[in-house]
Design a protein around this motif. Structure first.
Motif, PDB file in Angstrom:
ATOM      1  N   PRO A 106       5.526 -18.357  30.101  1.00 53.42           N
ATOM      2  CA  PRO A 106       5.244 -19.801  30.782  1.00 53.42           C
ATOM      3  C   PRO A 106       3.352 -19.363  30.485  1.00 53.42           C
ATOM      4  O   PRO A 106       2.500 -19.941  31.293  1.00 53.42           O
ATOM      5  N   ALA A 136      10.296 -28.138  35.322  1.00 56.88           N
ATOM      6  CA  ALA A 136      10.420 -26.308  36.069  1.00 56.88           C
ATOM      7  C   ALA A 136      10.786 -26.578  37.167  1.00 56.88           C
ATOM      8  O   ALA A 136      10.159 -26.799  38.006  1.00 56.88           O
ATOM      9  N   ARG A 151       1.589 -14.994  37.900  1.00 52.21           N
ATOM     10  CA  ARG A 151       2.850 -14.719  38.363  1.00 52.21           C
ATOM     11  C   ARG A 151       2.763 -15.276  39.858  1.00 52.21           C
ATOM     12  O   ARG A 151       3.689 -15.742  40.831  1.00 52.21           O
ATOM     13  N   THR A 199      11.438 -13.655  37.425  1.00 51.54           N
ATOM     14  CA  THR A 199       9.649 -12.236  37.203  1.00 51.54           C
ATOM     15  C   THR A 199      10.825 -11.554  36.363  1.00 51.54           C
ATOM     16  O   THR A 199      11.884 -11.077  37.273  1.00 51.54           O
ATOM     17  N   LEU A 245       2.544 -19.215  40.705  1.00 48.22           N
ATOM     18  CA  LEU A 245       3.138 -20.509  40.394  1.00 48.22           C
ATOM     19  C   LEU A 245       3.948 -19.625  41.885  1.00 48.22           C
ATOM     20  O   LEU A 245       5.100 -20.739  41.778  1.00 48.22           O
ATOM     21  N   THR A 246       4.767 -18.287  41.759  1.00 48.28           N
ATOM     22  CA  THR A 246       5.677 -18.057  42.705  1.00 48.28           C
ATOM     23  C   THR A 246       5.105 -18.183  44.355  1.00 48.28           C
ATOM     24  O   THR A 246       5.910 -18.622  44.955  1.00 48.28           O
ATOM     25  N   ASP A 276       8.559 -12.409  32.301  1.00 50.85           N
ATOM     26  CA  ASP A 276       8.496 -13.718  33.207  1.00 50.85           C
ATOM     27  C   ASP A 276       8.637 -14.635  31.585  1.00 50.85           C
ATOM     28  O   ASP A 276       7.719 -15.216  31.243  1.00 50.85           O
ATOM     29  N   ARG A 277       9.155 -15.678  33.159  1.00 52.67           N
ATOM     30  CA  ARG A 277       9.853 -17.155  31.837  1.00 52.67           C
ATOM     31  C   ARG A 277       9.934 -18.548  33.698  1.00 52.67           C
ATOM     32  O   ARG A 277      10.181 -17.768  34.145  1.00 52.67           O
ATOM     33  N   LEU A 278      10.081 -18.898  32.216  1.00 53.30           N
ATOM     34  CA  LEU A 278       9.860 -20.499  33.624  1.00 53.30           C
ATOM     35  C   LEU A 278      11.202 -21.004  33.229  1.00 53.30           C
ATOM     36  O   LEU A 278      11.179 -21.489  32.178  1.00 53.30           O
ATOM     37  N   THR A 304      14.406 -21.048  28.820  1.00 52.42           N
ATOM     38  CA  THR A 304      13.369 -20.461  29.436  1.00 52.42           C
ATOM     39  C   THR A 304      12.396 -20.501  28.581  1.00 52.42           C
ATOM     40  O   THR A 304      12.679 -20.163  27.894  1.00 52.42           O
ATOM     41  N   GLU A 346      11.763 -23.298  37.925  1.00 59.19           N
ATOM     42  CA  GLU A 346      12.399 -22.166  38.884  1.00 59.19           C
ATOM     43  C   GLU A 346      11.784 -20.520  37.990  1.00 59.19           C
ATOM     44  O   GLU A 346      11.346 -20.502  37.053  1.00 59.19           O
ATOM     45  N   TYR A 347      11.102 -19.763  38.774  1.00 56.34           N
ATOM     46  CA  TYR A 347      10.513 -19.024  37.689  1.00 56.34           C
ATOM     47  C   TYR A 347      10.902 -17.935  38.179  1.00 56.34           C
ATOM     48  O   TYR A 347      10.924 -17.206  39.411  1.00 56.34           O
TER      49      TYR A 347
END
Length: 298
Positions: free
Chosen positions: A146, A163, A268, A168, A271-272, A185-187, A143, A165-166
């Motif tokens: 982002p 990439a 967030r 939160t 991208l989500t 938050d991570r990608l 991860t 999954e996003y």
């Protein structure tokens, strides 16, 4: 470069293993380091101190302590250091993951501040790839934040990771000097180690696959920089979309924490929302945009 015994392979698999090892050795030579596995407590304690320095924590509370690294290494997981002579300049730790299929999950990697800019991080990743391929593992996951543009480019462009999954606020509240006071938050990335585009990028073997979708020409902005320097969202249903990220979010966090938070929340949402609508993050462009296109129909 540390190696471990592995089952003999023939044909394409053997060739792939050889190329991965050669690329890893070349990356270490260019960086001027020797990457090797860490097993003894003195070396593991040095790695813990390095992580504490990189993440700006108190020495006795590193992001990963030597006790856990000792257990991970003893169980056969990935615990390595990048050395110049006997000086430890970087370290990386990963462990086996089994969500869908066996994979190596790269949990933490760091390089001393004074040694950055020498491609030691790249040498660590290629060693990680070689280590996994030798053990029949076909992918590495990890991860990253982002909002950090240089890491987005390194991961998606230089390495060819995907990439997937996003996540939160993945780690919740963090207390280290890099992440404290902000949402974590991570990608989530998957690196297909022997995929044609990765082999071409890292091993110099031309791919027969058509070019990746990817030309940003004609893409419409979904998230851009506004006149005040903050995020500006643009609703769009275009087939290709651009999501801009600041060139130096760390500087924004120091100078204007409220604006940094606004960027976190806007990215967030962008991208989500896009992922839920069936888009995929394809790459990070030179202009600092995530390029999104619709996923291919199944």
């Amino acid at each position: 470069m540390a190696t471990s015994p592995s089952a003999p392979l023939t044909g394409a698999a053997s060739d792939a293993r050889y190329r991965a090892a050669a690329a890893a050795a070349a990356a270490q030579a260019r960086a001027g380091v020797d990457v090797r596995e860490l097993t003894g407590l003195p070396a593991l304690r040095s790695a813990a101190r390095l992580f504490a320095d990189v993440w700006n924590t108190v020495p006795d509370r590193p992001p990963l302590n030597s006790d856990l690294m000792r257990a991970l290494a003893h169980a056969g997981n990935y615990v390595v250091g990048a050395f110049e002579g006997e000086e430890l300049l970087g370290a990386s730790v990963g462990f086996l993951g089994l969500r869908d299929r066996p994979t190596l999950h790269s949990h933490i990697s760091g390089v001393r501040a004074g040694a950055q800019g020498r491609s030691i991080g790249f040498a660590l990743k290629l060693h990680q790839r070689d280590w996994a391929v030798r053990r029949g593992i076909e992918s590495v996951t990890w991860t990253f934040d982002p909002l950090v543009r240089r890491n987005a480019h390194f991961n998606l462009v230089k390495l060819g990771a995907r990439a997937t999954e996003y996540l939160t606020d993945f780690y919740g509240d963090m207390t280290d000097g890099i992440n404290a006071g902000q949402h974590s938050d991570r990608l989530h990335l998957t690196w297909p180690l022997l995929a044609p585009h990765v082999v071409e990028r890292l091993d110099g073997v031309p791919s027969r696959r058509p070019a990746e979708p990817g030309a940003a020409a004609g893409a419409e902005p979904r998230l851009a920089q506004g006149a005040d320097g903050g995020p500006e969202s643009h609703p769009t249903g275009a087939e290709a979309q651009l999501v801009w990220i600041p060139p130096d979010i760390e500087a924004v966090r120091r100078e204007d924490p409220a604006r940094a938070t606004a960027w976190r929340l806007a990215l967030r949402t962008a991208l989500t929302g896009a992922l839920a609508e069936g888009y995929a993050i394809r790459t990070c462009t030179r202009s600092g945009h995530y390029l999104l296109t619709r996923r291919n129909p199944s």
